[in-house]
Design an enzyme around this catalytic site. Structure first.
Site, PDB file in Angstrom:
ATOM      1  N   HIS A  51       6.869  24.083  15.082  1.00  0.00           N
ATOM      2  CA  HIS A  51       7.105  23.152  16.194  1.00  0.00           C
ATOM      3  C   HIS A  51       5.899  22.239  16.414  1.00  0.00           C
ATOM      4  O   HIS A  51       6.052  21.024  16.590  1.00  0.00           O
ATOM      5  CB  HIS A  51       7.391  23.934  17.477  1.00  0.00           C
ATOM      6  CG  HIS A  51       7.492  23.074  18.705  1.00  0.00           C
ATOM      7  ND1 HIS A  51       8.676  22.518  19.126  1.00  0.00           N
ATOM      8  CD2 HIS A  51       6.549  22.664  19.592  1.00  0.00           C
ATOM      9  CE1 HIS A  51       8.460  21.803  20.220  1.00  0.00           C
ATOM     10  NE2 HIS A  51       7.173  21.874  20.531  1.00  0.00           N
ATOM     11  N   GLU A  52       4.698  22.820  16.411  1.00  0.00           N
ATOM     12  CA  GLU A  52       3.493  22.007  16.624  1.00  0.00           C
ATOM     13  C   GLU A  52       3.275  21.019  15.478  1.00  0.00           C
ATOM     14  O   GLU A  52       2.837  19.888  15.704  1.00  0.00           O
ATOM     15  CB  GLU A  52       2.279  22.916  16.805  1.00  0.00           C
ATOM     16  CG  GLU A  52       2.344  23.833  18.013  1.00  0.00           C
ATOM     17  CD  GLU A  52       2.683  23.102  19.306  1.00  0.00           C
ATOM     18  OE1 GLU A  52       2.332  21.911  19.439  1.00  0.00           O
ATOM     19  OE2 GLU A  52       3.324  23.710  20.177  1.00  0.00           O
ATOM     20  N   HIS A 107       5.174  17.872  15.907  1.00  0.00           N
ATOM     21  CA  HIS A 107       4.497  16.810  16.661  1.00  0.00           C
ATOM     22  C   HIS A 107       3.596  15.975  15.752  1.00  0.00           C
ATOM     23  O   HIS A 107       3.475  14.764  15.931  1.00  0.00           O
ATOM     24  CB  HIS A 107       3.669  17.413  17.788  1.00  0.00           C
ATOM     25  CG  HIS A 107       4.488  17.961  18.915  1.00  0.00           C
ATOM     26  ND1 HIS A 107       5.504  17.242  19.511  1.00  0.00           N
ATOM     27  CD2 HIS A 107       4.449  19.158  19.554  1.00  0.00           C
ATOM     28  CE1 HIS A 107       6.046  17.981  20.472  1.00  0.00           C
ATOM     29  NE2 HIS A 107       5.424  19.147  20.514  1.00  0.00           N
TER      30      HIS A 107
END
Length: 226
Positions: A98-99, A102
């Site tokens: 998920h990170e 980004h």
């Protein structure tokens, strides 16, 4: 002093936020104990995903705390908490991906991410000032100060609104990558990763709901003070 017609709504959203936070903690605690199919740590997954997307120069760093994971668009770093960085679990893998999602948004100059990054610092300063402006405007009967405080709260609402597509898109990218590369392994692994990402997304929905309730409350007070 700032009690208004939406005070009950604020309390209800606060309670809901606490429940959602507890759900996130319990969900991550569960899947943070389940070893992923490939035995890869969060740091391994993040490094792999970054490298495969041409982001070899973006470092993956360990940071203190639990679920303090974040991507820093200014320093261009993926920061993973201790419970993610060196842990080969389904939960750690999902959070790490998920990170990196980004980081991929940053590479693609996703408009919502760019806007959120530009809003972060001024809104942080504005939100520290907003309660004092509201208090001064209310006590001194200065509508200009009061409405300036309302505007700053409105800016916070916009920030939370912009955050939603950014976070949802990062989770979408994460799950798609894990499935495409076969890192989730079984259907159980896919379900676990999806549950962790969904629980995390709900916290941002709750954040937006709280910002909306607070804004409506402050707006109502400002209107009644005119």
């Amino acid at each position: 002093m700032f009690l208004g017609p939406y005070t009950l709504l604020i309390l209800l959203v606060f309670v809901a936020s606490m429940i959602i936070q507890a759900y996130l903690s319990s969900t991550y605690k569960k899947w943070g104990r389940v070893r992923n199919a490939r035995g890869l740590t969060g740091a391994d997954v993040a490094r792999m995903m970054l490298d495969e997307n041409g982001l070899r120069d973006v470092p993956v760093q360990a940071v203190p705390g639990n679920l303090t994971d974040h991507y820093d668009p200014l320093k261009k770093t993926v920061n993973l908490s201790e419970s993610v960085f060196g842990v080969p679990s389904v939960g750690a893998m999902a959070v790490a991906a998920h990170e990196v999602g980004h980081a991929l948004q940053d590479k693609a100059h996703m408009p919502a991410l760019v806007l959120r990054s530009k809003m972060a610092v001024p809104l942080s300063l504005g939100m520290n000032l907003a309660p004092w402006l509201l208090l001064a405007g209310f006590l001194l009967k200065l509508s200009g100060l009061l409405w300036l405080g309302v505007i700053l709260f409105g800016g916070a609402l916009i920030f939370h609104l912009v955050t939603l597509p950014v976070e949802f898109d990062a989770s979408r990218r994460a799950l798609a990558y894990l499935d495409t590369r076969g890192l989730n392994g079984t259907a159980e692994g896919h379900s676990g990763a999806k549950n962790v990402l969904t629980a995390a997304a709900l916290t941002y929905v709750a954040g937006f709901a709280m910002a909306l309730a607070q804004f409506l409350n402050i707006l109502s007070i400002a209107r009644s003070s005119d």
